[in-house]
Scaffold this motif. Structure first.
Motif, PDB file in Angstrom:
ATOM      1  N   ASN A 418       8.270   4.189   7.764  1.00 18.22           N
ATOM      2  CA  ASN A 418       8.877   5.072   6.765  1.00 18.22           C
ATOM      3  C   ASN A 418       8.374   4.797   5.349  1.00 18.22           C
ATOM      4  O   ASN A 418       8.718   5.512   4.412  1.00 18.22           O
ATOM      5  CB  ASN A 418      10.402   4.918   6.766  1.00 18.22           C
ATOM      6  CG  ASN A 418      11.011   5.279   8.105  1.00 18.22           C
ATOM      7  OD1 ASN A 418      10.472   6.115   8.835  1.00 18.22           O
ATOM      8  ND2 ASN A 418      12.140   4.664   8.434  1.00 18.22           N
ATOM      9  N   LEU A 419       7.570   3.770   5.201  1.00 19.84           N
ATOM     10  CA  LEU A 419       7.149   3.343   3.862  1.00 19.84           C
ATOM     11  C   LEU A 419       5.954   4.178   3.418  1.00 19.84           C
ATOM     12  O   LEU A 419       4.812   3.708   3.339  1.00 19.84           O
ATOM     13  CB  LEU A 419       6.814   1.854   3.865  1.00 19.84           C
ATOM     14  CG  LEU A 419       7.919   0.934   4.416  1.00 19.84           C
ATOM     15  CD1 LEU A 419       7.487  -0.533   4.371  1.00 19.84           C
ATOM     16  CD2 LEU A 419       9.216   1.120   3.636  1.00 19.84           C
ATOM     17  N   THR A 420       6.233   5.421   3.123  1.00 17.30           N
ATOM     18  CA  THR A 420       5.156   6.394   2.899  1.00 17.30           C
ATOM     19  C   THR A 420       4.371   6.148   1.616  1.00 17.30           C
ATOM     20  O   THR A 420       3.291   6.727   1.446  1.00 17.30           O
ATOM     21  CB  THR A 420       5.746   7.821   2.877  1.00 17.30           C
ATOM     22  OG1 THR A 420       6.789   7.876   1.895  1.00 17.30           O
ATOM     23  CG2 THR A 420       6.322   8.181   4.240  1.00 17.30           C
ATOM     24  N   ASN A 421       4.901   5.335   0.702  1.00 17.39           N
ATOM     25  CA  ASN A 421       4.178   5.038  -0.535  1.00 17.39           C
ATOM     26  C   ASN A 421       3.390   3.736  -0.450  1.00 17.39           C
ATOM     27  O   ASN A 421       2.775   3.315  -1.437  1.00 17.39           O
ATOM     28  CB  ASN A 421       5.147   4.967  -1.720  1.00 17.39           C
ATOM     29  CG  ASN A 421       5.611   6.343  -2.166  1.00 17.39           C
ATOM     30  OD1 ASN A 421       4.797   7.203  -2.476  1.00 17.39           O
ATOM     31  ND2 ASN A 421       6.921   6.549  -2.166  1.00 17.39           N
ATOM     32  N   LEU A 422       3.412   3.114   0.703  1.00 20.54           N
ATOM     33  CA  LEU A 422       2.764   1.813   0.864  1.00 20.54           C
ATOM     34  C   LEU A 422       1.250   1.945   0.702  1.00 20.54           C
ATOM     35  O   LEU A 422       0.602   2.776   1.324  1.00 20.54           O
ATOM     36  CB  LEU A 422       3.107   1.245   2.245  1.00 20.54           C
ATOM     37  CG  LEU A 422       3.024  -0.268   2.403  1.00 20.54           C
ATOM     38  CD1 LEU A 422       3.987  -0.977   1.458  1.00 20.54           C
ATOM     39  CD2 LEU A 422       3.336  -0.657   3.858  1.00 20.54           C
ATOM     40  N   LYS A 423       0.705   1.080  -0.167  1.00 18.58           N
ATOM     41  CA  LYS A 423      -0.737   1.043  -0.392  1.00 18.58           C
ATOM     42  C   LYS A 423      -1.375  -0.224   0.173  1.00 18.58           C
ATOM     43  O   LYS A 423      -2.531  -0.198   0.593  1.00 18.58           O
ATOM     44  CB  LYS A 423      -1.035   1.139  -1.888  1.00 18.58           C
ATOM     45  CG  LYS A 423      -0.622   2.455  -2.518  1.00 18.58           C
ATOM     46  CD  LYS A 423      -0.914   2.484  -4.010  1.00 18.58           C
ATOM     47  CE  LYS A 423      -0.498   3.812  -4.629  1.00 18.58           C
ATOM     48  NZ  LYS A 423      -0.748   3.848  -6.084  1.00 18.58           N
ATOM     49  N   THR A 424      -0.607  -1.325   0.164  1.00 16.97           N
ATOM     50  CA  THR A 424      -1.127  -2.597   0.674  1.00 16.97           C
ATOM     51  C   THR A 424      -0.156  -3.149   1.705  1.00 16.97           C
ATOM     52  O   THR A 424       1.033  -3.349   1.414  1.00 16.97           O
ATOM     53  CB  THR A 424      -1.296  -3.618  -0.464  1.00 16.97           C
ATOM     54  OG1 THR A 424      -2.244  -3.122  -1.404  1.00 16.97           O
ATOM     55  CG2 THR A 424      -1.767  -4.960   0.077  1.00 16.97           C
ATOM     56  N   LEU A 425      -0.653  -3.422   2.905  1.00 20.86           N
ATOM     57  CA  LEU A 425       0.161  -4.011   3.973  1.00 20.86           C
ATOM     58  C   LEU A 425      -0.606  -5.199   4.541  1.00 20.86           C
ATOM     59  O   LEU A 425      -1.688  -5.046   5.112  1.00 20.86           O
ATOM     60  CB  LEU A 425       0.441  -2.983   5.075  1.00 20.86           C
ATOM     61  CG  LEU A 425       1.221  -3.495   6.289  1.00 20.86           C
ATOM     62  CD1 LEU A 425       2.570  -4.071   5.876  1.00 20.86           C
ATOM     63  CD2 LEU A 425       1.394  -2.383   7.327  1.00 20.86           C
ATOM     64  N   SER A 426      -0.035  -6.414   4.335  1.00 14.18           N
ATOM     65  CA  SER A 426      -0.674  -7.649   4.817  1.00 14.18           C
ATOM     66  C   SER A 426       0.182  -8.252   5.908  1.00 14.18           C
ATOM     67  O   SER A 426       1.332  -8.652   5.665  1.00 14.18           O
ATOM     68  CB  SER A 426      -0.843  -8.646   3.672  1.00 14.18           C
ATOM     69  OG  SER A 426      -1.771  -8.163   2.717  1.00 14.18           O
ATOM     70  N   LEU A 427      -0.385  -8.330   7.112  1.00 11.37           N
ATOM     71  CA  LEU A 427       0.328  -8.873   8.271  1.00 11.37           C
ATOM     72  C   LEU A 427      -0.498  -9.952   8.960  1.00 11.37           C
ATOM     73  O   LEU A 427      -0.240 -10.292  10.119  1.00 11.37           O
ATOM     74  CB  LEU A 427       0.635  -7.737   9.266  1.00 11.37           C
ATOM     75  CG  LEU A 427       1.659  -6.686   8.780  1.00 11.37           C
ATOM     76  CD1 LEU A 427       1.582  -5.437   9.630  1.00 11.37           C
ATOM     77  CD2 LEU A 427       3.066  -7.264   8.799  1.00 11.37           C
ATOM     78  N   GLY A 428      -1.488 -10.499   8.264  1.00 14.83           N
ATOM     79  CA  GLY A 428      -2.351 -11.508   8.870  1.00 14.83           C
ATOM     80  C   GLY A 428      -1.628 -12.805   9.187  1.00 14.83           C
ATOM     81  O   GLY A 428      -0.565 -13.103   8.648  1.00 14.83           O
ATOM     82  N   ASP A 429      -2.215 -13.555  10.116  1.00 10.19           N
ATOM     83  CA  ASP A 429      -1.703 -14.875  10.483  1.00 10.19           C
ATOM     84  C   ASP A 429      -0.252 -14.838  10.927  1.00 10.19           C
ATOM     85  O   ASP A 429       0.612 -15.580  10.433  1.00 10.19           O
ATOM     86  CB  ASP A 429      -1.867 -15.852   9.313  1.00 10.19           C
ATOM     87  CG  ASP A 429      -3.308 -16.236   9.083  1.00 10.19           C
ATOM     88  OD1 ASP A 429      -3.816 -17.076   9.835  1.00 10.19           O
ATOM     89  OD2 ASP A 429      -3.932 -15.667   8.161  1.00 10.19           O
ATOM     90  N   ASN A 430       0.054 -13.959  11.863  1.00 12.80           N
ATOM     91  CA  ASN A 430       1.347 -13.939  12.529  1.00 12.80           C
ATOM     92  C   ASN A 430       1.093 -14.054  14.034  1.00 12.80           C
ATOM     93  O   ASN A 430       0.060 -14.596  14.438  1.00 12.80           O
ATOM     94  CB  ASN A 430       2.104 -12.655  12.179  1.00 12.80           C
ATOM     95  CG  ASN A 430       2.788 -12.748  10.812  1.00 12.80           C
ATOM     96  OD1 ASN A 430       3.844 -13.357  10.683  1.00 12.80           O
ATOM     97  ND2 ASN A 430       2.182 -12.142   9.788  1.00 12.80           N
ATOM     98  N   SER A 431       2.010 -13.569  14.829  1.00 17.62           N
ATOM     99  CA  SER A 431       1.832 -13.643  16.290  1.00 17.62           C
ATOM    100  C   SER A 431       2.053 -12.266  16.910  1.00 17.62           C
ATOM    101  O   SER A 431       2.651 -12.128  17.980  1.00 17.62           O
ATOM    102  CB  SER A 431       2.813 -14.660  16.895  1.00 17.62           C
ATOM    103  OG  SER A 431       2.587 -15.947  16.371  1.00 17.62           O
ATOM    104  N   LEU A 432       1.551 -11.256  16.226  1.00 18.94           N
ATOM    105  CA  LEU A 432       1.711  -9.884  16.704  1.00 18.94           C
ATOM    106  C   LEU A 432       0.728  -9.601  17.833  1.00 18.94           C
ATOM    107  O   LEU A 432      -0.462  -9.862  17.721  1.00 18.94           O
ATOM    108  CB  LEU A 432       1.468  -8.898  15.559  1.00 18.94           C
ATOM    109  CG  LEU A 432       2.400  -9.026  14.342  1.00 18.94           C
ATOM    110  CD1 LEU A 432       1.916  -8.116  13.222  1.00 18.94           C
ATOM    111  CD2 LEU A 432       3.835  -8.706  14.726  1.00 18.94           C
TER     112      LEU A 432
END
Length: 575
Positions: A418-432
């Motif tokens: 739903n975060l339609t204004n999101l420009k930067t999404l950092s999800l590195g170094d997790n366990s996805l």
């Protein structure tokens, strides 16, 4: 004739004997001290002569000197019997702090001992000379306070800040030598009403003093002086404030407008305590305290109605006060590099907050109330220990940057879509291991996406909806293929899919016309699609540690146009 000679001899001997009796001297046996005094001209500490009393029968001499006389260095004037001698000698400095034996020796060698005692008069002094409240002895007082004494009226008055606890103040009192005082000094005393002190002189006489203490309201300057008193004084980074300067605006890191403090920027000053009276600074808009040694923040921080920015990065905080939720005007909150284990639920009350950075703490979760901060534009919780995210994070529809790298996430809430204004999404170094279906559909504003160092086995096909994406990090996963939809990312400039298990690339990679960096090292590629040569903006191509032995000539020719081609030695250009 013989008889005449004998007679003359006898007469001569008798005459000699008579002459010897006439020459014999009788030595004096007198050995008295007839006078003993301390003359003012010989003893600087005396204002008048002191005559001692001599008890000839008891062979004692006593003298009474005024209070304050230094009896350890008195010089007596002594009168003794004629032809006698005395030891210690006359006009010799002697210590009379204990009784002293004086020996008088007569002319005939006989001696007499006198015991000389000097007593000091008891003092009549009964003054209070000094009356203070020391900061080291009294909570709520940050600098020593000297009371005003009126000796004529026997009154003492003092003004203490409103932060002082009147019912339990401990005064430090200086009184006349030899005197005593009641109540005693440095004893907690209730000064909420007038207090009577009785000073008793050494001679038993007394003087009564009336003490009145009043409280005065704290000022901005008082609060700054509290901060100064709590900062180290022997550090190279200490606060270099001149407290004698009446103009606070000249103090480092202090901004003053119309006599009130509006900004405090005090980084790396070793400050250990933020006073609870910080709320006196009611006009404060910016408070910067990064790089200090704070272990806690006072609850009163929440009483700063105009505070817009709070920076307490790089301290030793373990928790934030719940009252932080009362900072309803705040726009920026920086709490990174501390030891926080949670954020209070009250943080959801900060409805004007735009930036929240809590990097490198020990957060295990985010409160669901964070979803109430609809104004939030940047949420940075990089390098914590977050296991899961609340679904309410999807309410942050104004969010532009979401940094969640280096946590312990195993899944994402679908609300992120739903975060339609999101420009930067950092999800590195997790366990996805996967992304929720459709999560990328509406993230069309995204320009930066980091999914590196997870356990992803595929890239969702809806990635082609990210039409504005410029940077895509997918390295360090378990990808075996790159989907053809990657070719629809017309604005992509950087693509990193290194350290995966790719065996081939889709030909559609050649459609990513703005691509500048393509990082493919450490995969299982055996060839490169010729279409890569269509990437006219490509500057870097890294194919090291793959199984490629032949590189299409068209790709090698791109080196002539400035391409930096990193390859293994056994990877040869097609002839």
């Amino acid at each position: 004739m013989k008889n005449k000679i004998l007679v003359y001899g006898y007469l001569l001997l008798s005459l000699i004997a008579c002459n010897n009796d006439d020459d014999q001297v009788v030595l004096s046996e007198e050995k008295k001290i007839t006078a003993f005094s301390f003359e003012s001209e010989d003893n600087d500490m005396l204002s008048e002569d002191i005559k001692a009393n001599i008890d000839e029968a008891k062979k004692t001499i006593t003298a009474q000197v005024p209070f304050g006389t230094n009896v350890k260095s008195l010089k007596p004037k002594i009168t003794i019997s004629e032809k006698a001698k005395v030891s210690p000698k006359d006009m010799t400095v002697v210590d009379f702090s204990t009784a002293v034996d004086y020996i008088v020796t007569a002319e005939d060698g006989s001696t007499q001992k006198y015991k000389v005692s000097v007593a000091i008069d008891k003092s009549t002094e009964k003054q209070i000379i000094g009356f203070k409240f020391l900061a080291s002895e009294n909570e709520g007082i940050w600098k020593d306070i000297e009371a005003v004494l009126n000796e004529d009226e026997k009154t003492i008055t003092a003004s203490v800040p409103s932060s002082a606890n009147l019912p339990s103040l401990k005064p430090t009192i200086i009184i006349s030598e030899g005197a005593t005082i009641n109540p005693k000094q440095k004893v907690a005393t209730d000064f909420s009403t007038e207090v009577t002190y009785t000073v008793t002189a050494e001679d038993g006489s007394t003087a009564i003093y009336k003490i009145n203490v009043n409280q005065v309201a704290l000022t901005d300057r008082d609060v700054l002086e509290m901060i100064y008193s709590a900062s180290p004084k022997n550090s190279l980074n200490r606060l270099n404030w001149n407290l004698e300067d009446e103009d606070m605006s000249g103090w480092e890191g202090v901004t003053v407008e119309q006599g009130r403090v509006t900004e405090l920027d005090l980084p790396n000053k070793g400050i250990t305590i933020l006073p609870s009276y910080i709320d006196i600074l009611e006009n404060l808009k910016i408070l910067g305290l990064k790089g200090n040694s704070l272990k806690s923040l006072p609850a009163e921080l929440g009483n700063l109605p105009k505070l817009k920015s709070l920076d307490v990065r790089d301290n030793s905080l373990t928790a934030l006060p719940t009252e932080i939720g009362d900072l309803t005007a705040i726009n920026e909150l920086y709490v990174s590099f501390n030891s926080l284990t949670s954020l209070p639920a009250e943080i959801g009350n900060l409805t004007k907050l735009r930036i929240l950075r809590s990097r490198e703490n020990s957060l295990s979760r985010l409160p669901k109330e964070i979803g109430n901060i609809s104004s939030l534009e940047i949420l940075d919780v990089y390098k914590n220990s977050i296991l899961s995210l609340p679904e309410e994070i999807g309410n942050l529809t104004n969010l532009e940057t979401l940094s969640l790298s280096e946590n312990a996430l195993t899944e994402l809430p679908s609300g992120i879509g739903n975060l339609t204004n999101l420009k930067t999404l950092s999800l590195g170094d997790n366990s996805l291991s996967s992304l929720p279906a459709g999560i990328l559909d509406n993230l069309t504003s995204l320009t930066f996406l980091r999914l590196s160092d997870n356990s992803l086995t595929n890239v969702p096909s809806e990635i082609d909806d990210l039409v504005n994406l410029e940077t895509l990090f997918l390295q360090g996963n378990s990808l075996t293929e790159l989907i053809p939809e990657i070719g629809n990312l017309k604005n992509l400039k950087i693509l990193n899919v290194s350290n995966n298990s790719l065996t081939e690339l889709p030909t559609e990679i050649g459609d990513v016309e703005k691509l500048e960096e393509l990082l493919l090292f450490k995969n299982s590629l055996t060839n490169l699609p010729l279409e890569i040569s269509n990437l006219g903006n490509l500057l870097i191509l890294n194919i090291i540690q793959n199984q490629i032995t032949i590189i299409p000539k068209e790709i090698c020719d791109m080196e002539d146009d400035g391409l930096n081609l990193a390859r293994d030695q056994n990877a040869q250009c097609e002839s």
